[in-house]
Design a protein around this motif. Structure first.
Motif, PDB file in Angstrom:
ATOM      1  N   ILE A 238       0.841  -1.202   0.000  1.00 31.25           N
ATOM      2  CA  ILE A 238       0.000   0.000   0.000  1.00 31.25           C
ATOM      3  C   ILE A 238       0.877   1.253   0.000  1.00 31.25           C
ATOM      4  CG2 ILE A 238      -1.643   1.354   1.371  1.00 31.25           C
ATOM      5  CD1 ILE A 238      -2.894  -1.296   2.245  1.00 31.25           C
TER       6      ILE A 238
ATOM      7  N   GLU B  52       0.813   3.852  -3.045  1.00 35.32           N
ATOM      8  CA  GLU B  52       0.352   5.209  -2.764  1.00 35.32           C
ATOM      9  C   GLU B  52       1.430   6.222  -3.153  1.00 35.32           C
ATOM     10  OE1 GLU B  52      -2.716   7.793  -1.481  1.00 35.32           O
ATOM     11  OE2 GLU B  52      -2.689   5.633  -1.934  1.00 35.32           O
TER      12      GLU B  52
ATOM     13  N   ASN C 157       1.243   9.202  -6.070  1.00 34.69           N
ATOM     14  CA  ASN C 157       1.553  10.607  -5.781  1.00 34.69           C
ATOM     15  C   ASN C 157       2.765  11.110  -6.563  1.00 34.69           C
ATOM     16  OD1 ASN C 157      -0.582  10.602  -4.011  1.00 34.69           O
ATOM     17  ND2 ASN C 157       0.676  10.316  -2.183  1.00 34.69           N
TER      18      ASN C 157
ATOM     19  N   TYR D 118       2.388   9.535   6.476  1.00 37.63           N
ATOM     20  CA  TYR D 118       1.406   8.458   6.650  1.00 37.63           C
ATOM     21  C   TYR D 118       1.912   7.547   7.767  1.00 37.63           C
ATOM     22  CZ  TYR D 118       0.106   9.630   1.776  1.00 37.63           C
ATOM     23  OH  TYR D 118      -0.266  10.271   0.625  1.00 37.63           O
TER      24      TYR D 118
ATOM     25  N   THR E  65      -3.049   5.392   9.037  1.00 38.21           N
ATOM     26  CA  THR E  65      -3.443   6.058   7.790  1.00 38.21           C
ATOM     27  C   THR E  65      -3.341   5.092   6.620  1.00 38.21           C
ATOM     28  OG1 THR E  65      -2.436   8.070   8.688  1.00 38.21           O
ATOM     29  CG2 THR E  65      -3.073   8.116   6.381  1.00 38.21           C
ATOM     30  N   ILE E  66      -2.269   4.306   6.614  1.00 35.46           N
ATOM     31  CA  ILE E  66      -2.055   3.332   5.534  1.00 35.46           C
ATOM     32  C   ILE E  66      -3.159   2.279   5.537  1.00 35.46           C
ATOM     33  CG2 ILE E  66      -0.504   1.487   4.733  1.00 35.46           C
ATOM     34  CD1 ILE E  66       1.798   3.326   5.866  1.00 35.46           C
TER      35      ILE E  66
ATOM     36  N   SER F  59      -6.212   2.657   6.494  1.00 40.49           N
ATOM     37  CA  SER F  59      -7.478   3.242   6.034  1.00 40.49           C
ATOM     38  C   SER F  59      -7.522   3.402   4.517  1.00 40.49           C
ATOM     39  CB  SER F  59      -7.700   4.597   6.711  1.00 40.49           C
ATOM     40  OG  SER F  59      -6.754   5.539   6.258  1.00 40.49           O
ATOM     41  N   ILE F  60      -6.368   3.385   3.838  1.00 42.87           N
ATOM     42  CA  ILE F  60      -6.316   3.509   2.377  1.00 42.87           C
ATOM     43  C   ILE F  60      -6.858   2.244   1.705  1.00 42.87           C
ATOM     44  CG2 ILE F  60      -4.730   3.695   0.402  1.00 42.87           C
ATOM     45  CD1 ILE F  60      -2.943   5.427   2.211  1.00 42.87           C
ATOM     46  N   ASP F  61      -6.742   1.126   2.400  1.00 46.77           N
ATOM     47  CA  ASP F  61      -7.091  -0.172   1.821  1.00 46.77           C
ATOM     48  C   ASP F  61      -8.624  -0.342   1.759  1.00 46.77           C
ATOM     49  OD1 ASP F  61      -6.838  -2.856   0.942  1.00 46.77           O
ATOM     50  OD2 ASP F  61      -7.188  -3.522   2.989  1.00 46.77           O
TER      51      ASP F  61
END
Length: 398
Positions: A160, A164, A168, A277, A281-282, A284-286
């Motif tokens: 992830i 990510e 970016n 991150y 936070t990481i 929650s990206i999934d």
């Protein structure tokens, strides 16, 4: 009694990191807990701190003992969950299959559980119940991943973070630490396009990657190269921050902090050009693959149930282990006595006739005893159940 004490998942990261046990301390802490528990396995990862133990002590007493040995603040007891027996066994199976991970189905936890088990085994701190439970759990996790094909929906904090960063616009990377997580991060970076990868380690001889774009540098030189990268992914096992505000350049930078305790000091999070991150936070990206993995995992949940049942079957059989040993010893005694007779008489008797006599006497030793027991139990009124068992032993033999 098998039990587990672990940090709850809904806690903020600043609370979780207070109770994280860094890898180089696991051996020491395991031995300390061995002074108050019969068996112990510690699982400590960036998302998890759990202690599996076997003890017959009162619950409050043994939990207090654990907090004392680990020098944990007892005011935080409510931050922990506690399971015993069936719930503890089920929890471990859910852990190895990925049901209990912040990133559902993540692929690193099975290896981490295996490492924790092997550490406890090396220290001789697991011998019976926990040893068997972890053996079965690890087998369960392997079959679950194989049958559910979770590797076709790859996910981990490492993947992830790299994905990510690339989304970016990052093309030049620095990875701090080359343990299990760091190695995985580098693997994901190397599998795609990138301009340069700095791998920062204490001992540069531990990394051997043949790629002109990969630069392995010592830890004390990291600051020199901060200006040359647009992404830092940190995953050390340091007990203190290694990324400091006053060392970072005044430029746009993506920082992924996969460590617990965190590698980036608190002040880094408020820097204007730095996008940080942490592990929460990481997680929650999934979102994209989560539902897909969830469906696949629940379709294969019966695998987990099968191994839970296997453990309890083993546990039940422990009640008769001593009798099984005695039965085997009796059989050995009968065999050896007749073998000695054969050796002593083989040169003075007809060997075929002698073998026939000894084999029949071996059979008679068991058959006659079974008949005696059956008669005794019939007179006591429990002949029917005894006969059922004797039939199963003698009638079905091949």
């Amino acid at each position: 009694m098998i039990r587990v004490l672990g940090l709850k998942k809904n806690l903020k990261i600043d609370v979780r990191e207070k109770f994280s046990i860094i890898q180089r301390r696991i051996e020491e802490k395991t031995l300390l807990l061995g002074e108050v528990c019969t068996e112990v396995v510690i699982i400590s990862t960036c998302n998890r701190t759990e202690i599996y133990f076997d003890s017959n002590k009162n619950t409050n007493v043994v939990i207090d003992d654990i907090f004392e040995k680990l020098n944990w603040n007892r005011n935080f007891k409510d931050s922990f969950f506690y399971y015993e027996n069936e719930l503890a066994v089920k929890h471990l199976m859910e852990v190895v299959c990925g049901f209990d991970s912040l990133i559902l189905g993540e692929d690193q936890i099975l290896g981490q559980v295996k490492e924790a088990y092997e550490m406890a085994l090396k220290l001789g701190i697991i011998k019976s119940n926990l040893k068997k439970l972890f053996q079965i759990a690890i087998t369960c996790g392997k079959e679950f991943r194989d049958k559910s094909k979770l590797n076709k929906i790859p996910v981990s904090s490492s993947s992830i973070a790299v994905n990510e960063a690339r989304k970016n616009g990052c093309a030049s990377f620095m990875v701090l630490g080359f343990g299990n997580v760091g190695e995985l991060v580098c693997k994901y970076i190397l599998s795609g396009k990138f301009d340069v990868l700095y791998i920062v380690v204490r001992n540069t001889s531990t990394v051997n990657i043949e790629n002109d774009k990969v630069k392995v540098i010592p830890f004390h030189d990291r600051q020199i190269h901060y200006d040359e990268v647009d992404c830092i992914i940190s995953c050390t096992s340091a007990p203190h921050p290694v990324i400091w505000k006053n060392e970072l350049p005044d430029k746009k930078l993506e920082v992924f902090d996969l460590a617990l305790p965190r590698d980036a000091e608190e002040a880094v999070y408020s820097m204007k050009n730095i996008n940080v991150y942490d592990i929460d936070t990481i997680s929650s990206i999934d979102i994209y693959n989560r539902e897909k993995r969830k469906n696949v995992m629940f379709e294969n949940k019966s695998i987990m149930d099968k191994y839970i049942e296997e453990f309890y079957e083993w546990k039940k059989l422990q009640k008769v282990v001593n009798d099984i040993i005695k039965i085997k010893k009796f059989g050995e005694k009968v065999y050896k006595r007749r073998y000695e007779t054969f050796k002593n008489k083989k040169n003075t008797k007809d060997n075929e006739k002698l073998a026939n006599t000894l084999i029949k006497s071996t059979s008679d030793a068991y058959v006659n005893r079974a008949i005696e027991v059956l008669k005794e139990e019939e007179l006591k009124g429990s002949g029917e159940e005894c006969l059922r068992i004797i039939r199963k032993i003698f009638y079905e033999i091949q």
